[in-house]
Design a protein around this motif. Structure first.
Motif, PDB file in Angstrom:
ATOM      1  N   LYS A  36       0.864  -1.176   0.000  1.00 16.26           N
ATOM      2  CA  LYS A  36       0.000   0.000   0.000  1.00 16.26           C
ATOM      3  C   LYS A  36       0.906   1.233   0.000  1.00 16.26           C
ATOM      4  O   LYS A  36       1.775   1.358   0.851  1.00 16.26           O
ATOM      5  N   ARG A  37       0.702   2.123  -0.968  1.00  9.80           N
ATOM      6  CA  ARG A  37       1.503   3.342  -1.039  1.00  9.80           C
ATOM      7  C   ARG A  37       1.123   4.286   0.100  1.00  9.80           C
ATOM      8  O   ARG A  37      -0.044   4.362   0.479  1.00  9.80           O
ATOM      9  N   SER A  39       1.005   7.486   0.039  1.00 12.85           N
ATOM     10  CA  SER A  39       0.178   8.580  -0.488  1.00 12.85           C
ATOM     11  C   SER A  39      -0.062   8.325  -1.968  1.00 12.85           C
ATOM     12  O   SER A  39       0.604   7.490  -2.581  1.00 12.85           O
ATOM     13  N   ASP A  40      -0.986   9.065  -2.528  1.00 17.13           N
ATOM     14  CA  ASP A  40      -1.286   8.910  -3.951  1.00 17.13           C
ATOM     15  C   ASP A  40      -0.105   9.293  -4.838  1.00 17.13           C
ATOM     16  O   ASP A  40      -0.017   8.865  -5.974  1.00 17.13           O
ATOM     17  N   TYR A  41       0.789  10.122  -4.327  1.00 14.71           N
ATOM     18  CA  TYR A  41       1.905  10.619  -5.125  1.00 14.71           C
ATOM     19  C   TYR A  41       3.190   9.816  -4.934  1.00 14.71           C
ATOM     20  O   TYR A  41       4.141   9.971  -5.686  1.00 14.71           O
ATOM     21  N   HIS A  43       5.754   6.525  -4.777  1.00 17.01           N
ATOM     22  CA  HIS A  43       5.978   5.327  -5.591  1.00 17.01           C
ATOM     23  C   HIS A  43       5.489   4.091  -4.837  1.00 17.01           C
ATOM     24  O   HIS A  43       5.275   4.121  -3.626  1.00 17.01           O
ATOM     25  N   ASP A  44       5.369   2.991  -5.553  1.00 17.39           N
ATOM     26  CA  ASP A  44       4.916   1.741  -4.937  1.00 17.39           C
ATOM     27  C   ASP A  44       6.091   0.831  -4.585  1.00 17.39           C
ATOM     28  O   ASP A  44       5.907  -0.343  -4.295  1.00 17.39           O
ATOM     29  N   ASP A  63       9.444  10.138  -3.828  1.00 17.26           N
ATOM     30  CA  ASP A  63       8.334  11.102  -3.758  1.00 17.26           C
ATOM     31  C   ASP A  63       7.573  11.039  -2.445  1.00 17.26           C
ATOM     32  O   ASP A  63       6.433  11.488  -2.354  1.00 17.26           O
ATOM     33  N   HIS A  64       8.215  10.457  -1.408  1.00 16.71           N
ATOM     34  CA  HIS A  64       7.622  10.439  -0.068  1.00 16.71           C
ATOM     35  C   HIS A  64       8.675  10.740   0.996  1.00 16.71           C
ATOM     36  O   HIS A  64       8.460  11.547   1.869  1.00 16.71           O
TER      37      HIS A  64
END
Length: 83
Positions: A36-37, A39-41, A43-44, A63-64
């Motif tokens: 589960k990422r 946030s929407d922004y 990466h996975d 990106d997190h």
């Protein structure tokens, strides 16, 4: 320096148990796939930085940023041998 984000553990699914056997060897520098990422922004996938305990790893998610991940939140990415 800001502290790492602690992601809440996700529910273990039968698929996850098959994909992430307990005998999987993890080490610093391994890339893992997040179930589960954060946030929407984000990466996975995440890069494992260091082991915090038997159940947790400090990781960097593009990106997190840094996040402490529980073993139940990711699976090691399998590398395929070139033919």
């Amino acid at each position: 320096m800001a502290s790492a984000t602690l992601l809440e553990p996700t529910t273990v699914t039968p698929c996850q148990q098959i994909a992430c056997p307990p005998m999987t060897v993890l080490s610093e520098g391994d890339w893992v796939s997040l179930l589960k990422r954060p946030s929407d922004y984000a990466h996975d996938q995440a890069l494992l930085l260091c082991e915090l305990s038997e159940e947790r790893w400090l990781s960097w998610i593009p990106d997190h940023g840094e996040a402490a991940l529980c073993l139940r939140q990711f699976c090691k990415i399998r590398r395929h041998a070139l033919l």
